[in-house]
Scaffold this motif. Structure first.
Motif, mmCIF file in Angstrom:
data_model
loop_
_atom_site.group_PDB
_atom_site.id
_atom_site.type_symbol
_atom_site.label_atom_id
_atom_site.label_comp_id
_atom_site.label_asym_id
_atom_site.label_seq_id
_atom_site.Cartn_x
_atom_site.Cartn_y
_atom_site.Cartn_z
ATOM 1 N N SER A 1 0.873 -1.191 0.018
ATOM 2 C CA SER A 1 0.087 -0.070 0.031
ATOM 3 C C SER A 1 0.995 1.246 0.170
ATOM 4 N N CYS A 2 0.141 2.173 -0.341
ATOM 5 C CA CYS A 2 0.963 3.570 -0.602
ATOM 6 C C CYS A 2 0.089 4.613 -0.131
ATOM 7 N N ALA A 3 0.084 5.432 0.731
ATOM 8 C CA ALA A 3 -0.727 6.521 1.344
ATOM 9 C C ALA A 3 -0.208 7.596 0.925
ATOM 10 N N GLY A 4 -0.735 8.481 0.435
ATOM 11 C CA GLY A 4 -0.318 10.120 0.176
ATOM 12 C C GLY A 4 -0.918 10.854 1.266
ATOM 13 N N SER A 5 -0.067 11.959 1.625
ATOM 14 C CA SER A 5 -0.564 12.858 2.679
ATOM 15 C C SER A 5 -0.172 14.363 2.262
ATOM 16 N N GLY A 6 -0.875 15.428 2.665
ATOM 17 C CA GLY A 6 -0.381 16.851 2.371
ATOM 18 C C GLY A 6 -1.241 17.394 1.232
ATOM 19 N N ARG A 7 -2.022 16.666 0.295
ATOM 20 C CA ARG A 7 -2.923 17.078 -0.532
ATOM 21 C C ARG A 7 -3.775 15.865 -1.080
ATOM 22 N N SER A 8 -4.840 16.075 -1.621
ATOM 23 C CA SER A 8 -5.817 15.121 -2.290
ATOM 24 C C SER A 8 -5.088 14.581 -3.622
ATOM 25 N N LEU A 9 -4.918 13.334 -3.639
ATOM 26 C CA LEU A 9 -4.307 12.789 -4.936
ATOM 27 C C LEU A 9 -5.298 11.983 -5.730
ATOM 28 N N SER A 10 -6.704 12.409 -5.347
ATOM 29 C CA SER A 10 -7.845 11.673 -6.081
ATOM 30 C C SER A 10 -8.034 11.810 -7.566
ATOM 31 N N ASN A 11 -7.335 13.013 -8.400
ATOM 32 C CA ASN A 11 -7.117 12.907 -9.553
ATOM 33 C C ASN A 11 -5.878 12.812 -10.254
ATOM 34 N N TYR A 12 -5.094 12.166 -9.317
ATOM 35 C CA TYR A 12 -3.642 11.854 -9.960
ATOM 36 C C TYR A 12 -3.611 10.254 -10.531
ATOM 37 N N LEU A 13 -2.609 10.155 -11.392
ATOM 38 C CA LEU A 13 -2.342 8.908 -11.659
ATOM 39 C C LEU A 13 -1.436 8.388 -10.781
ATOM 40 N N MET A 14 -1.795 7.026 -10.128
ATOM 41 C CA MET A 14 -0.766 6.566 -9.168
ATOM 42 C C MET A 14 -0.332 5.092 -9.737
ATOM 43 N N GLY A 15 0.528 4.763 -9.295
ATOM 44 C CA GLY A 15 1.031 3.385 -9.444
ATOM 45 C C GLY A 15 2.530 2.923 -9.144
ATOM 46 N N TRP A 16 2.923 1.816 -9.463
ATOM 47 C CA TRP A 16 4.143 1.184 -8.997
ATOM 48 C C TRP A 16 5.260 1.076 -9.721
ATOM 49 N N PHE A 17 6.399 1.288 -9.428
ATOM 50 C CA PHE A 17 7.840 0.813 -10.285
ATOM 51 C C PHE A 17 8.519 -0.055 -9.556
ATOM 52 N N ARG A 18 9.639 -0.887 -9.689
ATOM 53 C CA ARG A 18 10.252 -1.711 -8.992
ATOM 54 C C ARG A 18 11.767 -1.783 -9.675
ATOM 55 N N GLN A 19 12.789 -2.038 -8.559
ATOM 56 C CA GLN A 19 13.958 -1.816 -9.233
ATOM 57 C C GLN A 19 14.801 -3.206 -8.428
ATOM 58 N N ALA A 20 15.195 -4.107 -9.169
ATOM 59 C CA ALA A 20 15.865 -5.144 -8.903
ATOM 60 C C ALA A 20 17.730 -4.621 -8.553
ATOM 61 N N PRO A 21 18.418 -5.552 -7.782
ATOM 62 C CA PRO A 21 19.704 -5.186 -7.740
ATOM 63 C C PRO A 21 20.236 -5.165 -9.198
ATOM 64 N N GLY A 22 21.265 -4.199 -9.553
ATOM 65 C CA GLY A 22 21.792 -4.245 -10.788
ATOM 66 C C GLY A 22 20.925 -3.795 -12.103
ATOM 67 N N LYS A 23 19.771 -3.693 -11.852
ATOM 68 C CA LYS A 23 18.794 -3.390 -12.739
ATOM 69 C C LYS A 23 18.406 -2.070 -12.947
#
Length: 118
Positions: free
Chosen positions: A20-42
């Motif tokens: 999960s990822c929670a935003g604070s400080g302002r509403s993100l309801s109209n934002y695009l949200m998502g996930w990236f990942r980074q493996a070692p050496g990549k």
């Protein structure tokens, strides 16, 4: 504005984790949200994103295994990961942007480690 990711951990291959990822400080309801990942050496790679209206996008390598969702009232995006594989091991980062792409997102979380053992 901050993003705080949580939910990573160690799991055996075939298992599940929920991020999960929670935003604070302002509403993100109209934002695009998502996930990236980074493996070692990549390079950091796109995993999944979700528009304000709930429309999801997935990288091919997670289709059918991962599900992204969001709760706009809680300013939170989720990533349910099933059928995990050792190659899913990486640091997972959440991101949010008011535009149509996350590759140069305005907001990034601190990352949460996901380790999948074989």
């Amino acid at each position: 504005v901050q993003l705080q990711a949580s939910g990573g951990g160690l799991v055996q291959a075939g298992g599940s984790l929920s991020l999960s990822c929670a935003g604070s400080g302002r509403s993100l309801s109209n934002y695009l949200m998502g996930w990236f990942r980074q493996a070692p050496g990549k390079e950091r790679e796109f995993v999944a994103a979700i528009k304000w209206n709930g429309h999801p996008y997935y990288a091919d390598f997670v289709k059918g295994r991962f599900t992204i969702s969001r709760d706009n009232a809680k300013n939170t995006v989720f990533l349910q990961m099933n059928s995990l594989k050792p190659e899913d091991t990486a640091i997972y980062y959440c991101a949010a942007d008011p535009g149509s792409s996350l590759y140069y997102a305005d907001l990034w979380g601190q990352g949460t480690q996901v380790t999948v053992s074989s």
